[in-house]
Design an enzyme around this catalytic site. Sequence first.
Site, PDB file in Angstrom:
ATOM      1  N   HIS A 198     -77.044  60.029  25.735  1.00 47.97           N
ATOM      2  CA  HIS A 198     -77.663  58.699  25.634  1.00 47.97           C
ATOM      3  C   HIS A 198     -77.474  58.184  24.209  1.00 47.97           C
ATOM      4  O   HIS A 198     -77.890  58.865  23.257  1.00 47.97           O
ATOM      5  CB  HIS A 198     -79.157  58.784  25.969  1.00 47.97           C
ATOM      6  CG  HIS A 198     -79.430  59.236  27.373  1.00 47.97           C
ATOM      7  ND1 HIS A 198     -79.341  60.556  27.752  1.00 47.97           N
ATOM      8  CD2 HIS A 198     -79.758  58.528  28.482  1.00 47.97           C
ATOM      9  CE1 HIS A 198     -79.610  60.645  29.057  1.00 47.97           C
ATOM     10  NE2 HIS A 198     -79.867  59.438  29.530  1.00 47.97           N
ATOM     11  N   ASP A 214     -75.415  56.871  28.348  1.00 47.78           N
ATOM     12  CA  ASP A 214     -76.215  55.991  29.217  1.00 47.78           C
ATOM     13  C   ASP A 214     -77.237  55.180  28.422  1.00 47.78           C
ATOM     14  O   ASP A 214     -77.592  55.534  27.298  1.00 47.78           O
ATOM     15  CB  ASP A 214     -77.003  56.839  30.228  1.00 47.78           C
ATOM     16  CG  ASP A 214     -76.117  57.411  31.319  1.00 47.78           C
ATOM     17  OD1 ASP A 214     -74.885  57.331  31.196  1.00 47.78           O
ATOM     18  OD2 ASP A 214     -76.675  57.954  32.293  1.00 47.78           O
TER      19      ASP A 214
END
Length: 225
Positions: free
Chosen positions: A177, A36
């Site tokens: 991430h 993400d």
Amino acid sequence: MKRILPLLVLCLLLTGCMALPATAPAEPMYLALTFDDGPSPQYTPRLLDGLKQRGVHATFFLIGQQVQDYPELVQRIRAEGHQIGNHTYDHAPLDRLSCGEAMADLSRCDGVLQKLAGEGTYWVRPPYGFITEEELAAWSTPMLYWSVDTCDWECRDVQKVFSAICQARDGDVILLHDCYGTSVEAALQAIDCLSEQGVEFVTVEELFALRGQTAEAGHLYRRPE
Ligand SMILES: [Zn+2]
């Protein structure tokens, strides 16, 4: 010689049978790594290099603003066969917006993705996992949470993130991430380690297809059932 030949064949067959493993090989295990908040100019290129070297595809939930700032990275993600998803235009917690505002934000991100990454269906991952029932019902693509949270943004520790990935079960969707170097390093180490144990890494779409499940708009999934 005529008598010896059948004996030789029999011996070869028996040796062949004995060489077979005692149990049938285990079913392959499939995992989907998801990243993400990118694309990140600092760490996404390193991640893409590592995935390419290993022949692995992942899923990237991109922020629209970042997509506009780094279009060449988005095109590289697309060209190298990864799945791209919508992580809103500016990472707003959607549950704090009105439904109309949330739809406008998601549409804005979808628009830049359609333009810069090509036409397609861009699944949504709501920032922080926050979304209302009304927003979920109003949007036109499937939405996805995760089933394994590595807490990588919090710990920023390669070993802890690596261990969290290694504890995943078949069919899990793993949250990471690519804006942290520690997460990228941990993911690549986990791929090396788990691949040796027969784990295959696929995109989220591939993971659902492998389970014969069609993800639908109006639903928020953690992983395929
Ligand atoms: Zn996020």
